[in-house]
Scaffold this motif. Sequence first.
Motif, PDB file in Angstrom:
ATOM      1  N   ARG A  28      29.221  36.375  40.735  1.00 20.39           N
ATOM      2  CA  ARG A  28      30.092  35.874  41.401  1.00 20.39           C
ATOM      3  C   ARG A  28      31.618  36.146  41.233  1.00 20.39           C
ATOM      4  NH1 ARG A  28      28.717  29.789  41.208  1.00 20.39           N
ATOM      5  NH2 ARG A  28      30.171  29.795  42.951  1.00 20.39           N
ATOM      6  N   VAL A  29      32.047  36.872  39.850  1.00 21.09           N
ATOM      7  CA  VAL A  29      33.365  37.106  39.503  1.00 21.09           C
ATOM      8  C   VAL A  29      33.562  38.640  39.919  1.00 21.09           C
ATOM      9  CG1 VAL A  29      33.697  35.419  38.159  1.00 21.09           C
ATOM     10  CG2 VAL A  29      32.750  37.568  37.206  1.00 21.09           C
ATOM     11  N   HIS A  30      32.375  39.421  40.379  1.00 19.35           N
ATOM     12  CA  HIS A  30      32.712  41.065  40.502  1.00 19.35           C
ATOM     13  C   HIS A  30      32.860  41.677  39.226  1.00 19.35           C
ATOM     14  CE1 HIS A  30      31.747  39.694  44.696  1.00 19.35           C
ATOM     15  NE2 HIS A  30      32.738  38.885  44.480  1.00 19.35           N
ATOM     16  N   LEU A  31      32.409  41.413  38.311  1.00 13.74           N
ATOM     17  CA  LEU A  31      32.580  42.272  36.861  1.00 13.74           C
ATOM     18  C   LEU A  31      31.408  42.568  36.439  1.00 13.74           C
ATOM     19  CD1 LEU A  31      35.233  40.175  35.126  1.00 13.74           C
ATOM     20  CD2 LEU A  31      35.784  42.295  36.434  1.00 13.74           C
ATOM     21  N   SER A  32      31.390  43.477  35.586  1.00 17.11           N
ATOM     22  CA  SER A  32      29.870  43.792  34.820  1.00 17.11           C
ATOM     23  C   SER A  32      29.788  42.742  34.054  1.00 17.11           C
ATOM     24  CB  SER A  32      30.039  45.156  34.249  1.00 17.11           C
ATOM     25  OG  SER A  32      30.889  45.275  33.161  1.00 17.11           O
ATOM     26  N   GLN A  33      28.554  42.739  33.179  1.00 11.25           N
ATOM     27  CA  GLN A  33      28.413  41.834  32.424  1.00 11.25           C
ATOM     28  C   GLN A  33      29.053  42.088  31.065  1.00 11.25           C
ATOM     29  OE1 GLN A  33      24.555  40.175  31.901  1.00 11.25           O
ATOM     30  NE2 GLN A  33      24.922  39.034  29.981  1.00 11.25           N
ATOM     31  N   SER A  34      29.262  43.079  30.778  1.00  6.26           N
ATOM     32  CA  SER A  34      30.303  43.502  29.470  1.00  6.26           C
ATOM     33  C   SER A  34      31.572  43.248  29.794  1.00  6.26           C
ATOM     34  CB  SER A  34      30.164  44.739  29.063  1.00  6.26           C
ATOM     35  OG  SER A  34      30.457  45.839  29.998  1.00  6.26           O
ATOM     36  N   ALA A  35      32.108  43.619  30.890  1.00  8.51           N
ATOM     37  CA  ALA A  35      33.728  43.275  31.246  1.00  8.51           C
ATOM     38  C   ALA A  35      33.757  41.668  31.301  1.00  8.51           C
ATOM     39  CB  ALA A  35      33.955  43.894  32.668  1.00  8.51           C
ATOM     40  N   LEU A  36      33.090  40.958  31.817  1.00 14.44           N
ATOM     41  CA  LEU A  36      33.120  39.718  31.920  1.00 14.44           C
ATOM     42  C   LEU A  36      32.991  39.050  30.291  1.00 14.44           C
ATOM     43  CD1 LEU A  36      33.054  37.003  33.276  1.00 14.44           C
ATOM     44  CD2 LEU A  36      30.800  36.932  33.559  1.00 14.44           C
ATOM     45  N   SER A  37      32.166  39.594  29.599  1.00 14.32           N
ATOM     46  CA  SER A  37      32.226  39.020  27.947  1.00 14.32           C
ATOM     47  C   SER A  37      33.419  39.172  27.471  1.00 14.32           C
ATOM     48  CB  SER A  37      30.705  39.600  27.344  1.00 14.32           C
ATOM     49  OG  SER A  37      29.858  39.177  28.140  1.00 14.32           O
ATOM     50  N   ARG A  38      34.074  40.476  27.770  1.00 13.18           N
ATOM     51  CA  ARG A  38      35.369  40.715  27.154  1.00 13.18           C
ATOM     52  C   ARG A  38      36.402  39.958  27.666  1.00 13.18           C
ATOM     53  NH1 ARG A  38      33.655  45.983  28.143  1.00 13.18           N
ATOM     54  NH2 ARG A  38      35.053  46.235  29.950  1.00 13.18           N
ATOM     55  N   LEU A  39      36.182  39.665  28.818  1.00 14.40           N
ATOM     56  CA  LEU A  39      37.570  38.618  29.478  1.00 14.40           C
ATOM     57  C   LEU A  39      37.108  37.265  28.950  1.00 14.40           C
ATOM     58  CD1 LEU A  39      38.405  38.648  33.330  1.00 14.40           C
ATOM     59  CD2 LEU A  39      37.870  36.420  31.893  1.00 14.40           C
ATOM     60  N   ILE A  40      35.892  36.937  28.950  1.00  7.87           N
ATOM     61  CA  ILE A  40      35.633  35.342  28.409  1.00  7.87           C
ATOM     62  C   ILE A  40      36.073  35.462  26.923  1.00  7.87           C
ATOM     63  CG2 ILE A  40      33.823  33.648  27.720  1.00  7.87           C
ATOM     64  CD1 ILE A  40      32.527  34.537  30.180  1.00  7.87           C
ATOM     65  N   ALA A  41      35.862  36.462  26.091  1.00 12.90           N
ATOM     66  CA  ALA A  41      36.293  36.448  24.795  1.00 12.90           C
ATOM     67  C   ALA A  41      38.003  36.162  24.658  1.00 12.90           C
ATOM     68  CB  ALA A  41      35.881  37.930  24.210  1.00 12.90           C
ATOM     69  N   ARG A  42      38.718  37.058  25.409  1.00 11.33           N
ATOM     70  CA  ARG A  42      40.109  36.796  25.510  1.00 11.33           C
ATOM     71  C   ARG A  42      40.465  35.564  26.099  1.00 11.33           C
ATOM     72  NH1 ARG A  42      40.157  41.472  28.965  1.00 11.33           N
ATOM     73  NH2 ARG A  42      40.951  39.958  30.651  1.00 11.33           N
ATOM     74  N   LEU A  43      39.796  34.926  26.993  1.00 11.72           N
ATOM     75  CA  LEU A  43      40.201  33.646  27.314  1.00 11.72           C
ATOM     76  C   LEU A  43      39.851  32.398  26.105  1.00 11.72           C
ATOM     77  CD1 LEU A  43      38.805  33.562  31.107  1.00 11.72           C
ATOM     78  CD2 LEU A  43      41.228  33.489  30.102  1.00 11.72           C
ATOM     79  N   GLU A  44      38.767  32.782  25.633  1.00  9.95           N
ATOM     80  CA  GLU A  44      38.383  31.962  24.358  1.00  9.95           C
ATOM     81  C   GLU A  44      39.472  31.933  23.395  1.00  9.95           C
ATOM     82  OE1 GLU A  44      34.545  30.831  21.774  1.00  9.95           O
ATOM     83  OE2 GLU A  44      34.807  32.856  21.970  1.00  9.95           O
ATOM     84  N   LYS A  45      40.083  33.304  23.169  1.00  8.84           N
ATOM     85  CA  LYS A  45      41.196  33.684  22.025  1.00  8.84           C
ATOM     86  C   LYS A  45      42.276  32.824  22.308  1.00  8.84           C
ATOM     87  CE  LYS A  45      43.522  37.384  20.022  1.00  8.84           C
ATOM     88  NZ  LYS A  45      44.568  38.160  20.651  1.00  8.84           N
ATOM     89  N   ASP A  46      42.437  32.867  23.704  1.00 15.76           N
ATOM     90  CA  ASP A  46      43.726  31.970  24.173  1.00 15.76           C
ATOM     91  C   ASP A  46      43.534  30.655  24.481  1.00 15.76           C
ATOM     92  OD1 ASP A  46      44.855  34.570  24.383  1.00 15.76           O
ATOM     93  OD2 ASP A  46      44.770  34.716  26.749  1.00 15.76           O
ATOM     94  N   GLY A  47      42.222  30.242  23.836  1.00 14.95           N
ATOM     95  CA  GLY A  47      42.203  28.626  23.799  1.00 14.95           C
ATOM     96  C   GLY A  47      41.856  28.075  25.186  1.00 14.95           C
ATOM     97  N   LEU A  48      41.418  28.931  26.083  1.00 15.97           N
ATOM     98  CA  LEU A  48      41.234  28.236  27.683  1.00 15.97           C
ATOM     99  C   LEU A  48      39.610  28.001  27.940  1.00 15.97           C
ATOM    100  CD1 LEU A  48      43.716  30.919  29.564  1.00 15.97           C
ATOM    101  CD2 LEU A  48      44.256  28.458  28.630  1.00 15.97           C
TER     102      LEU A  48
END
Length: 150
Positions: free
Chosen positions: A67-87
Amino acid sequence: MAVMTAGARLEERWREILSVHARTMCEIDRALHPYGLGASDFEVLDLLVTEGPEEGAQCRVQNMVGRVHLSQSALSRLIARLEKDGLVERTMCAEDRRGVYVALTRGGRHLHAEVLPLQRAVLARMLGDDETAPDSAPPSGPAGCARRPM
């Protein structure tokens, strides 16, 4: 004057779609950059708000991939950044230890609500919805893309 074949018309239309997509993503990146977000970051936040409008709602990461048009690894990295930012926050799936759930934090919901009008204004401007587009600068090309560093 050369007659365009059906295949050539399809190819031209495809290139137009790609061009509109690229320009729109760049404009969203530019609009959200002051908030520390890029277009893909916003898409994840927006999907989480859509899937779980109530606070504390979770979405399984594996279900978000298509649904977000990213690979699973790219999505995991993006979510890790969002988590680090507290979002967002991640939790392990109790039924399947390989599964990971993600949920918006209160800060993530607040930031999404704050930038939603900016993203929607870009979509209206770039996709030609004159009724909702605010008077603003004309779209510019990809040269000005502001992407969040990986």
